[in-house]
Design a protein around this motif. Structure first.
Motif, PDB file in Angstrom:
ATOM      1  N   MET A  23      31.977  15.243  33.878  1.00  0.00           N
ATOM      2  CA  MET A  23      31.178  14.437  33.781  1.00  0.00           C
ATOM      3  C   MET A  23      31.720  13.225  34.688  1.00  0.00           C
ATOM      4  N   ASP A  24      30.676  12.812  35.497  1.00  0.00           N
ATOM      5  CA  ASP A  24      31.093  11.779  36.332  1.00  0.00           C
ATOM      6  C   ASP A  24      30.624  10.238  35.681  1.00  0.00           C
ATOM      7  N   VAL A  25      30.901   9.270  36.178  1.00  0.00           N
ATOM      8  CA  VAL A  25      30.842   8.048  35.505  1.00  0.00           C
ATOM      9  C   VAL A  25      29.310   7.788  35.245  1.00  0.00           C
ATOM     10  N   VAL A  26      28.332   8.234  35.849  1.00  0.00           N
ATOM     11  CA  VAL A  26      26.827   8.011  35.448  1.00  0.00           C
ATOM     12  C   VAL A  26      26.542   8.713  34.225  1.00  0.00           C
ATOM     13  N   GLU A  27      27.126   9.945  33.908  1.00  0.00           N
ATOM     14  CA  GLU A  27      26.967  10.681  32.505  1.00  0.00           C
ATOM     15  C   GLU A  27      27.730   9.968  31.466  1.00  0.00           C
ATOM     16  N   ILE A  28      29.023   9.575  31.728  1.00  0.00           N
ATOM     17  CA  ILE A  28      30.029   9.109  30.717  1.00  0.00           C
ATOM     18  C   ILE A  28      29.109   7.999  30.210  1.00  0.00           C
ATOM     19  N   ARG A  29      28.387   6.946  31.033  1.00  0.00           N
ATOM     20  CA  ARG A  29      27.770   5.932  30.546  1.00  0.00           C
ATOM     21  C   ARG A  29      26.578   6.202  29.609  1.00  0.00           C
ATOM     22  N   LYS A  30      26.180   7.389  29.477  1.00  0.00           N
ATOM     23  CA  LYS A  30      25.138   7.633  28.582  1.00  0.00           C
ATOM     24  C   LYS A  30      25.778   7.702  27.308  1.00  0.00           C
ATOM     25  N   PHE A  31      27.188   7.958  27.216  1.00  0.00           N
ATOM     26  CA  PHE A  31      27.760   8.427  25.946  1.00  0.00           C
ATOM     27  C   PHE A  31      28.478   7.089  25.404  1.00  0.00           C
ATOM     28  N   HIS A  68      30.461   0.955  26.560  1.00  0.00           N
ATOM     29  CA  HIS A  68      31.137  -0.034  27.298  1.00  0.00           C
ATOM     30  C   HIS A  68      30.484  -0.034  28.826  1.00  0.00           C
ATOM     31  N   ARG A  69      30.924  -1.115  29.428  1.00  0.00           N
ATOM     32  CA  ARG A  69      30.606  -1.463  30.898  1.00  0.00           C
ATOM     33  C   ARG A  69      31.820  -2.283  31.368  1.00  0.00           C
ATOM     34  N   TYR A  70      31.484  -2.341  32.576  1.00  0.00           N
ATOM     35  CA  TYR A  70      32.702  -3.079  33.397  1.00  0.00           C
ATOM     36  C   TYR A  70      32.946  -4.722  32.667  1.00  0.00           C
ATOM     37  N   PRO A  71      34.219  -5.101  32.694  1.00  0.00           N
ATOM     38  CA  PRO A  71      35.323  -4.323  32.756  1.00  0.00           C
ATOM     39  C   PRO A  71      35.962  -3.614  31.814  1.00  0.00           C
ATOM     40  N   PHE A  72      35.432  -3.013  30.837  1.00  0.00           N
ATOM     41  CA  PHE A  72      35.778  -2.537  29.573  1.00  0.00           C
ATOM     42  C   PHE A  72      35.583  -0.779  29.746  1.00  0.00           C
ATOM     43  N   LEU A  73      34.840  -0.579  30.587  1.00  0.00           N
ATOM     44  CA  LEU A  73      34.985   0.944  30.658  1.00  0.00           C
ATOM     45  C   LEU A  73      35.852   1.673  31.325  1.00  0.00           C
ATOM     46  N   LEU A  74      36.712   2.448  30.613  1.00  0.00           N
ATOM     47  CA  LEU A  74      38.037   2.728  31.194  1.00  0.00           C
ATOM     48  C   LEU A  74      38.380   4.296  31.171  1.00  0.00           C
ATOM     49  N   VAL A  75      37.167   5.013  31.411  1.00  0.00           N
ATOM     50  CA  VAL A  75      37.145   6.478  31.638  1.00  0.00           C
ATOM     51  C   VAL A  75      36.383   6.648  32.956  1.00  0.00           C
ATOM     52  N   ASP A  76      36.876   7.247  34.057  1.00  0.00           N
ATOM     53  CA  ASP A  76      36.225   7.299  35.274  1.00  0.00           C
ATOM     54  C   ASP A  76      35.652   8.624  35.446  1.00  0.00           C
ATOM     55  N   ARG A  77      36.056   9.752  34.721  1.00  0.00           N
ATOM     56  CA  ARG A  77      35.702  11.100  35.205  1.00  0.00           C
ATOM     57  C   ARG A  77      36.259  11.935  33.898  1.00  0.00           C
ATOM     58  N   VAL A  78      35.299  13.055  33.492  1.00  0.00           N
ATOM     59  CA  VAL A  78      35.888  13.920  32.563  1.00  0.00           C
ATOM     60  C   VAL A  78      36.110  15.096  33.264  1.00  0.00           C
ATOM     61  N   LEU A  79      37.118  15.683  33.295  1.00  0.00           N
ATOM     62  CA  LEU A  79      37.609  16.983  33.968  1.00  0.00           C
ATOM     63  C   LEU A  79      37.410  18.200  33.223  1.00  0.00           C
ATOM     64  N   ASP A  80      37.259  18.288  32.163  1.00  0.00           N
ATOM     65  CA  ASP A  80      37.048  19.394  31.314  1.00  0.00           C
ATOM     66  C   ASP A  80      37.067  19.073  29.773  1.00  0.00           C
ATOM     67  N   THR A  85      39.524  16.477  28.635  1.00  0.00           N
ATOM     68  CA  THR A  85      40.498  15.925  29.457  1.00  0.00           C
ATOM     69  C   THR A  85      39.673  15.011  30.472  1.00  0.00           C
ATOM     70  N   ALA A  86      40.235  13.661  30.463  1.00  0.00           N
ATOM     71  CA  ALA A  86      39.504  12.699  31.413  1.00  0.00           C
ATOM     72  C   ALA A  86      40.546  11.924  32.374  1.00  0.00           C
ATOM     73  N   ILE A  87      39.907  11.134  33.140  1.00  0.00           N
ATOM     74  CA  ILE A  87      41.118  10.255  33.967  1.00  0.00           C
ATOM     75  C   ILE A  87      40.492   8.784  34.125  1.00  0.00           C
ATOM     76  N   LYS A  88      41.541   7.976  34.184  1.00  0.00           N
ATOM     77  CA  LYS A  88      41.222   6.570  34.418  1.00  0.00           C
ATOM     78  C   LYS A  88      42.161   6.199  35.699  1.00  0.00           C
ATOM     79  N   ASN A  89      41.417   5.724  36.704  1.00  0.00           N
ATOM     80  CA  ASN A  89      42.323   5.204  37.874  1.00  0.00           C
ATOM     81  C   ASN A  89      42.421   3.877  37.887  1.00  0.00           C
ATOM     82  N   VAL A  90      43.716   3.332  38.039  1.00  0.00           N
ATOM     83  CA  VAL A  90      44.185   2.139  37.596  1.00  0.00           C
ATOM     84  C   VAL A  90      44.277   1.557  39.091  1.00  0.00           C
ATOM     85  N   SER A  91      43.621   0.412  39.383  1.00  0.00           N
ATOM     86  CA  SER A  91      43.629  -0.527  40.438  1.00  0.00           C
ATOM     87  C   SER A  91      44.111  -1.643  40.188  1.00  0.00           C
ATOM     88  N   ILE A  92      44.669  -2.143  41.209  1.00  0.00           N
ATOM     89  CA  ILE A  92      45.368  -3.646  41.153  1.00  0.00           C
ATOM     90  C   ILE A  92      43.954  -4.851  40.939  1.00  0.00           C
TER      91      ILE A  92
END
Length: 150
Positions: free
Chosen positions: A4-12, A15-27, A35-42
Protein backbone atom coordinates in the motif's frame (compact mmCIF):
# COMPACT_ATOMS: atom_id res chain seq x y z
CA UNK A 1 3.13 -9.43 -1.60
CA UNK A 2 0.39 -6.97 -0.81
CA UNK A 3 1.62 -3.37 -0.69
CA UNK A 4 0.00 0.00 0.00
CA UNK A 5 1.29 3.48 -0.80
CA UNK A 6 0.52 6.55 1.29
CA UNK A 7 -2.53 7.43 -0.83
CA UNK A 8 -4.13 4.08 0.00
CA UNK A 9 -2.96 4.24 3.64
CA UNK A 10 -4.81 7.56 4.04
CA UNK A 11 -8.07 5.80 3.13
CA UNK A 12 -7.72 3.65 6.25
CA UNK A 13 -6.12 6.02 8.78
CA UNK A 14 -7.65 9.33 9.86
CA UNK A 15 -4.20 10.74 10.69
CA UNK A 16 -2.65 13.49 8.56
CA UNK A 17 0.58 15.51 8.63
CA UNK A 18 2.35 15.80 10.96
CA UNK A 19 0.85 12.75 12.67
CA UNK A 20 0.61 10.14 9.91
CA UNK A 21 3.52 7.88 10.84
CA UNK A 22 3.24 5.07 8.26
CA UNK A 23 4.74 5.82 4.84
CA UNK A 24 4.28 2.48 3.07
CA UNK A 25 2.96 -1.01 3.70
CA UNK A 26 5.35 -3.65 2.40
CA UNK A 27 3.20 -6.73 2.99
CA UNK A 28 0.18 -7.93 4.92
CA UNK A 29 -2.10 -10.88 5.40
CA UNK A 30 -5.57 -10.07 6.70
CA UNK A 31 -6.16 -11.46 10.18
CA UNK A 32 -2.47 -12.29 10.63
CA UNK A 33 0.25 -9.66 10.20
CA UNK A 34 1.36 -6.43 8.53
CA UNK A 35 4.79 -4.97 7.72
CA UNK A 36 5.19 -1.24 7.07
CA UNK A 37 7.85 1.46 7.10
CA UNK A 38 8.27 4.92 8.58
CA UNK A 39 11.01 7.07 7.06
CA UNK A 40 12.47 9.36 9.73
CA UNK A 41 13.50 12.80 8.45
CA UNK A 42 15.22 15.67 10.27
CA UNK A 43 12.41 17.88 8.89
CA UNK A 44 9.84 16.37 11.24
CA UNK A 45 8.55 19.01 13.67
CA UNK A 46 9.27 17.15 16.92
CA UNK A 47 13.03 17.26 16.30
CA UNK A 48 13.02 21.03 16.93
CA UNK A 49 12.35 20.44 20.63
CA UNK A 50 13.24 16.80 21.37
CA UNK A 51 16.97 16.94 22.07
CA UNK A 52 17.63 19.40 19.19
CA UNK A 53 21.42 19.01 19.41
CA UNK A 54 21.11 15.24 19.31
CA UNK A 55 17.73 14.51 17.68
CA UNK A 56 15.95 11.33 18.78
CA UNK A 57 12.49 10.18 17.69
CA UNK A 58 10.28 10.22 20.82
CA UNK A 59 9.37 6.77 22.13
CA UNK A 60 5.69 7.66 22.29
CA UNK A 61 5.79 8.32 18.54
CA UNK A 62 7.33 4.90 17.93
CA UNK A 63 4.43 3.42 19.89
CA UNK A 64 2.02 5.54 17.83
CA UNK A 65 3.61 4.38 14.55
CA UNK A 66 3.19 0.76 15.66
CA UNK A 67 -0.42 1.51 16.68
CA UNK A 68 -1.11 3.00 13.25
CA UNK A 69 0.22 -0.23 11.69
CA UNK A 70 -2.25 -2.18 13.86
CA UNK A 71 -5.05 0.13 12.68
CA UNK A 72 -4.25 -0.71 9.08
CA UNK A 73 -4.19 -4.44 9.86
CA UNK A 74 -7.46 -4.16 11.77
CA UNK A 75 -9.34 -2.43 8.97
CA UNK A 76 -7.84 -4.73 6.32
CA UNK A 77 -8.89 -7.72 8.44
CA UNK A 78 -12.44 -6.36 8.73
CA UNK A 79 -12.41 -5.83 4.95
CA UNK A 80 -13.67 -2.27 5.22
CA UNK A 81 -12.47 1.28 5.23
CA UNK A 82 -13.38 3.21 8.38
CA UNK A 83 -16.82 4.77 8.41
CA UNK A 84 -17.31 8.45 9.12
CA UNK A 85 -18.36 7.84 12.73
CA UNK A 86 -15.75 5.14 13.52
CA UNK A 87 -12.40 5.63 15.25
CA UNK A 88 -9.78 2.99 15.84
CA UNK A 89 -8.15 3.94 19.13
CA UNK A 90 -5.28 2.75 21.29
CA UNK A 91 -6.64 1.57 24.65
CA UNK A 92 -3.70 -0.26 26.22
CA UNK A 93 0.08 -0.55 25.98
CA UNK A 94 1.86 -3.44 27.71
CA UNK A 95 5.30 -5.06 27.76
CA UNK A 96 7.02 -2.03 26.20
CA UNK A 97 10.76 -2.21 25.64
CA UNK A 98 12.97 0.48 24.09
CA UNK A 99 16.28 -0.99 23.01
CA UNK A 100 17.84 1.56 20.66
CA UNK A 101 17.35 5.19 19.69
CA UNK A 102 15.79 6.15 16.36
CA UNK A 103 17.41 9.14 14.66
CA UNK A 104 16.93 11.15 11.46
CA UNK A 105 17.86 9.11 8.41
CA UNK A 106 16.62 5.84 9.89
CA UNK A 107 13.96 3.78 8.17
CA UNK A 108 11.81 2.12 10.82
CA UNK A 109 10.30 -1.24 9.90
CA UNK A 110 6.97 -1.70 11.70
CA UNK A 111 5.58 -5.20 12.35
CA UNK A 112 2.12 -5.90 13.71
CA UNK A 113 0.79 -9.37 14.42
CA UNK A 114 -2.81 -9.98 15.45
CA UNK A 115 -2.82 -12.07 18.65
CA UNK A 116 -6.47 -11.96 19.67
CA UNK A 117 -9.77 -10.34 18.75
CA UNK A 118 -12.82 -10.22 20.99
CA UNK A 119 -15.71 -8.04 19.86
CA UNK A 120 -14.38 -4.57 19.14
CA UNK A 121 -11.16 -5.23 21.14
CA UNK A 122 -7.96 -6.26 19.37
CA UNK A 123 -4.59 -7.32 20.84
CA UNK A 124 -1.41 -7.10 18.77
CA UNK A 125 2.25 -7.97 19.19
CA UNK A 126 4.26 -5.13 17.63
CA UNK A 127 7.92 -4.59 16.87
CA UNK A 128 9.89 -1.70 15.37
CA UNK A 129 13.29 -2.37 13.79
CA UNK A 130 16.03 -0.30 12.18
CA UNK A 131 18.55 -2.09 9.96
CA UNK A 132 17.10 -5.41 11.11
CA UNK A 133 17.72 -4.65 14.80
CA UNK A 134 14.83 -4.30 17.23
CA UNK A 135 14.44 -0.78 18.60
CA UNK A 136 11.03 -1.07 20.27
CA UNK A 137 8.51 -3.79 21.07
CA UNK A 138 5.11 -3.69 22.73
CA UNK A 139 1.79 -5.44 23.11
CA UNK A 140 -0.93 -3.02 22.00
CA UNK A 141 -4.65 -3.19 22.69
CA UNK A 142 -6.91 -1.28 20.32
CA UNK A 143 -10.63 -0.85 19.88
CA UNK A 144 -12.90 0.25 17.08
CA UNK A 145 -15.44 2.67 18.54
CA UNK A 146 -18.45 4.05 16.72
CA UNK A 147 -21.25 6.54 17.18
CA UNK A 148 -21.17 8.74 20.26
CA UNK A 149 -18.05 6.96 21.59
CA UNK A 150 -16.03 8.02 18.52
Amino acid sequence: MKVMDVVEIRKFLAHRYPFLLVDRVLDYEEGKHLTAIKNVSINEPYFNGHFPDQPIMPGVLLIEAMAQATGLLGFLTMGTEPQENTLYILVGVNKVKFRKQVVPGDQVELYAELIKRKGNMWIFKTVAKVDGKMVTSAELMCAAVTGEDA
